[in-house]
Design an enzyme around this catalytic site. Structure first.
Site, PDB file in Angstrom:
ATOM      1  N   HIS A 135      54.764  47.793   7.493  1.00  0.00           N
ATOM      2  CA  HIS A 135      53.650  48.661   6.837  1.00  0.00           C
ATOM      3  C   HIS A 135      51.990  47.746   7.058  1.00  0.00           C
ATOM      4  CE1 HIS A 135      56.235  51.847   6.512  1.00  0.00           C
ATOM      5  NE2 HIS A 135      55.751  52.676   6.295  1.00  0.00           N
ATOM      6  N   LYS A 139      49.204  50.141   1.761  1.00  0.00           N
ATOM      7  CA  LYS A 139      50.452  51.049   1.917  1.00  0.00           C
ATOM      8  C   LYS A 139      50.490  51.240  -0.145  1.00  0.00           C
ATOM      9  CE  LYS A 139      54.852  53.449   2.565  1.00  0.00           C
ATOM     10  NZ  LYS A 139      54.257  54.275   2.946  1.00  0.00           N
TER      11      LYS A 139
HETATM   12  N1  LIG Z   1      55.156  61.683   5.816  1.00  0.00           N
HETATM   13  C1  LIG Z   1      54.743  61.278   6.796  1.00  0.00           C
HETATM   14  O1  LIG Z   1      54.822  60.997   7.977  1.00  0.00           O
HETATM   15  C2  LIG Z   1      53.862  60.204   6.546  1.00  0.00           C
HETATM   16  C3  LIG Z   1      53.247  60.111   4.992  1.00  0.00           C
HETATM   17  N2  LIG Z   1      52.153  59.175   4.827  1.00  0.00           N
HETATM   18  C4  LIG Z   1      51.948  58.678   3.263  1.00  0.00           C
HETATM   19  O2  LIG Z   1      50.635  59.662   2.956  1.00  0.00           O
HETATM   20  C5  LIG Z   1      50.097  59.369   2.114  1.00  0.00           C
HETATM   21  C6  LIG Z   1      49.016  58.983   1.944  1.00  0.00           C
HETATM   22  O3  LIG Z   1      48.839  57.789   2.566  1.00  0.00           O
HETATM   23  P1  LIG Z   1      47.009  57.646   3.029  1.00  0.00           P
HETATM   24  O4  LIG Z   1      46.301  58.541   3.974  1.00  0.00           O
HETATM   25  O5  LIG Z   1      47.905  55.818   4.445  1.00  0.00           O
HETATM   26  O6  LIG Z   1      46.601  57.179   2.179  1.00  0.00           O
HETATM   27  P2  LIG Z   1      44.918  57.353   1.528  1.00  0.00           P
HETATM   28  O7  LIG Z   1      44.672  56.071   0.409  1.00  0.00           O
HETATM   29  O8  LIG Z   1      44.371  56.396   2.490  1.00  0.00           O
HETATM   30  O9  LIG Z   1      44.522  58.484   1.516  1.00  0.00           O
HETATM   31  C7  LIG Z   1      45.278  59.047  -0.183  1.00  0.00           C
HETATM   32  C8  LIG Z   1      44.037  60.249  -0.278  1.00  0.00           C
HETATM   33  O10 LIG Z   1      44.266  61.173  -1.112  1.00  0.00           O
HETATM   34  C9  LIG Z   1      43.193  60.611  -1.750  1.00  0.00           C
HETATM   35  N3  LIG Z   1      43.497  61.940  -3.211  1.00  0.00           N
HETATM   36  C10 LIG Z   1      44.317  60.644  -4.770  1.00  0.00           C
HETATM   37  N4  LIG Z   1      44.378  62.381  -5.579  1.00  0.00           N
HETATM   38  C11 LIG Z   1      43.775  62.716  -5.012  1.00  0.00           C
HETATM   39  C12 LIG Z   1      43.729  64.003  -5.323  1.00  0.00           C
HETATM   40  N5  LIG Z   1      44.515  64.904  -6.620  1.00  0.00           N
HETATM   41  N6  LIG Z   1      43.192  65.072  -5.081  1.00  0.00           N
HETATM   42  C13 LIG Z   1      42.731  64.890  -3.637  1.00  0.00           C
HETATM   43  N7  LIG Z   1      42.083  63.518  -3.187  1.00  0.00           N
HETATM   44  C14 LIG Z   1      43.040  62.818  -3.364  1.00  0.00           C
HETATM   45  C15 LIG Z   1      42.680  59.278  -2.022  1.00  0.00           C
HETATM   46  O11 LIG Z   1      41.212  59.417  -2.520  1.00  0.00           O
HETATM   47  C16 LIG Z   1      43.048  59.230  -0.799  1.00  0.00           C
HETATM   48  O12 LIG Z   1      41.272  59.213   0.274  1.00  0.00           O
HETATM   49  C17 LIG Z   1      51.221  58.263   1.426  1.00  0.00           C
HETATM   50  O13 LIG Z   1      51.711  58.836   0.416  1.00  0.00           O
HETATM   51  C18 LIG Z   1      51.506  57.991   2.576  1.00  0.00           C
HETATM   52  O14 LIG Z   1      52.957  57.120   2.023  1.00  0.00           O
HETATM   53  C19 LIG Z   1      51.338  58.357   5.527  1.00  0.00           C
HETATM   54  C20 LIG Z   1      51.199  58.091   6.946  1.00  0.00           C
HETATM   55  C21 LIG Z   1      52.686  59.146   7.538  1.00  0.00           C
HETATM   56  O1  LIG Z   2      51.929  55.677   3.930  1.00  0.00           O
HETATM   57  C1  LIG Z   2      52.291  54.814   4.457  1.00  0.00           C
HETATM   58  O2  LIG Z   2      51.608  54.511   5.997  1.00  0.00           O
HETATM   59  C2  LIG Z   2      52.722  56.225   5.771  1.00  0.00           C
HETATM   60  N1  LIG Z   2      53.859  55.967   4.409  1.00  0.00           N
HETATM   61  C3  LIG Z   2      55.376  56.840   4.928  1.00  0.00           C
HETATM   62  C4  LIG Z   2      56.644  56.430   4.494  1.00  0.00           C
HETATM   63  O3  LIG Z   2      56.528  56.244   3.828  1.00  0.00           O
HETATM   64  O4  LIG Z   2      57.723  56.765   5.118  1.00  0.00           O
HETATM   65  C5  LIG Z   2      55.622  57.193   6.999  1.00  0.00           C
HETATM   66  C6  LIG Z   2      54.635  56.254   7.355  1.00  0.00           C
HETATM   67  O5  LIG Z   2      56.377  55.572   7.660  1.00  0.00           O
HETATM   68  C7  LIG Z   2      53.477  55.842   7.229  1.00  0.00           C
END
Ligand SMILES: NC(=O)C1=CN([C@@H]2O[C@H](COP(=O)(O)OP(=O)(O)OC[C@H]3O[C@@H](n4cnc5c(N)ncnc54)[C@H](O)[C@@H]3O)[C@@H](O)[C@H]2O)C=CC1
Ligand SMILES: O=C(O)C1=N[C@H](C(=O)O)C[C@H](O)C1
Length: 251
Positions: A135, A139
């Protein structure tokens, strides 16, 4: 056509910004709130949100989902960091809010969901298995939620087939050299600038190696899964873990 009223929590993050765009462009949805850090969750209620897409941080997700459950707002959750204790707590809130649905998707990528399914199917045929997830370096967590889920599915399939623990005669001379142990499956986490989200599952047996690999090249790759979750979650009360339950994988 009545449009689904959808909010995004974590709207200014990498995934949240992409989800805001995808929801706004979906013909059957209306983006009614885009909540960032520091914004009041009461905006969700004021805006009449029916479904909230939660893409924040493991430290924030529980509070956000408790609020949604208490207000009968369905949740589509991509945020990672799920433990059995957290799931129990969430199930408790949902029990008090019958009719509310929450989907937790460790990965919204269609290919990633298929990778997990194929890994589960392959698990009983090979002596050895290791997972490498790769990743971007911003992350928050390691190993990824996807890798943990993949390892759990593999371990479950191996147990069901009555397989013994895989042999590993190595004594690691440096802590961490063999990765993290998730239910007996070694998981290795790579963090590298330039990467988005990638995973390899390596199976091995005498004379053959079988590798499953999935690559998300950009965050747009997650959006069809997010939109599928938004469309389906309202019709499935309670907790659903894994997007595969909303896909006709066996059809
Ligand atoms: N299930 C999936 O397919 C995927 C899951 N993810 C997960 O999604 C999550 C976010 O990932 P990213 O967007 O890369 O992180 P990021 O750090 O770019 O975005 C997170 C956002 O949430 C905001 N935030 C934090 N606490 C908050 C609250 N209490 N209320 C509102 N906003 C709040 C932050 O200020 C930030 O803007 C991570 O846990 C990541 O692992 C990421 C990509 C794909
Ligand atoms: O943080 C990410 O970027 C992602 N988070 C998810 C995970 O922890 O599996 C999904 C994907 O891998 C991207």
């Amino acid at each position: 056509m009545k449009k689904l009223r959808v909010a995004v929590i974590g709207a200014r993050g990498r995934m949240g910004a992409e989800a805001v765009r995808a929801v706004a462009e979906a013909e059957d949805m209306e983006l009614v709130a885009a909540i960032g850090r520091g914004d009041a969750l009461t905006e969700l209620v004021d805006a009449g949100a029916e479904v909230a897409v939660e893409l924040t941080h493991p430290d924030a997700v529980m509070g956000n989902l408790e609020f949604c459950a208490r207000h009968g707002i369905h949740g589509v959750v991509g945020t990672t960091g799920w433990t059995s204790e957290r799931l129990d707590e969430l199930n408790g809130w949902l029990a008090d809010s019958p009719g509310t649905g929450v989907l937790i998707a460790p990965n919204f990528g269609i290919g990633a969901v298929l990778t997990m399914r194929f890994a589960q199917q392959a698990a009983r045929f090979f002596e050895s298995v290791e997972i490498v997830e790769l990743h971007h370096p911003d992350k928050a967590d390691a190993p990824s939620g996807t890798a943990v889920r993949t390892a759990q599915l593999i371990a479950g399939a191996r147990r069901e087939a009555g397989l013994a623990a895989q042999p590993d005669a190595t004594s690691a001379s440096l802590a961490g050299a063999r990765g993290a142990d998730v239910e007996g499956v070694p998981v290795h986490a790579v963090r590298l600038r330039g990467l988005v989200a990638h995973q390899e599952v390596l199976f091995g047996d005498e004379g053959e190696i079988f590798t499953l690999r999935h690559d998300s090249m950009n965050r747009g790759s997650f959006m069809p899964g997010v939109l599928l979750g938004v469309r389906r979650v309202g019709g499935v009360p309670g907790l659903t873990f894994g997007l595969e339950h909303f896909m006709e994988l066996d059809g």
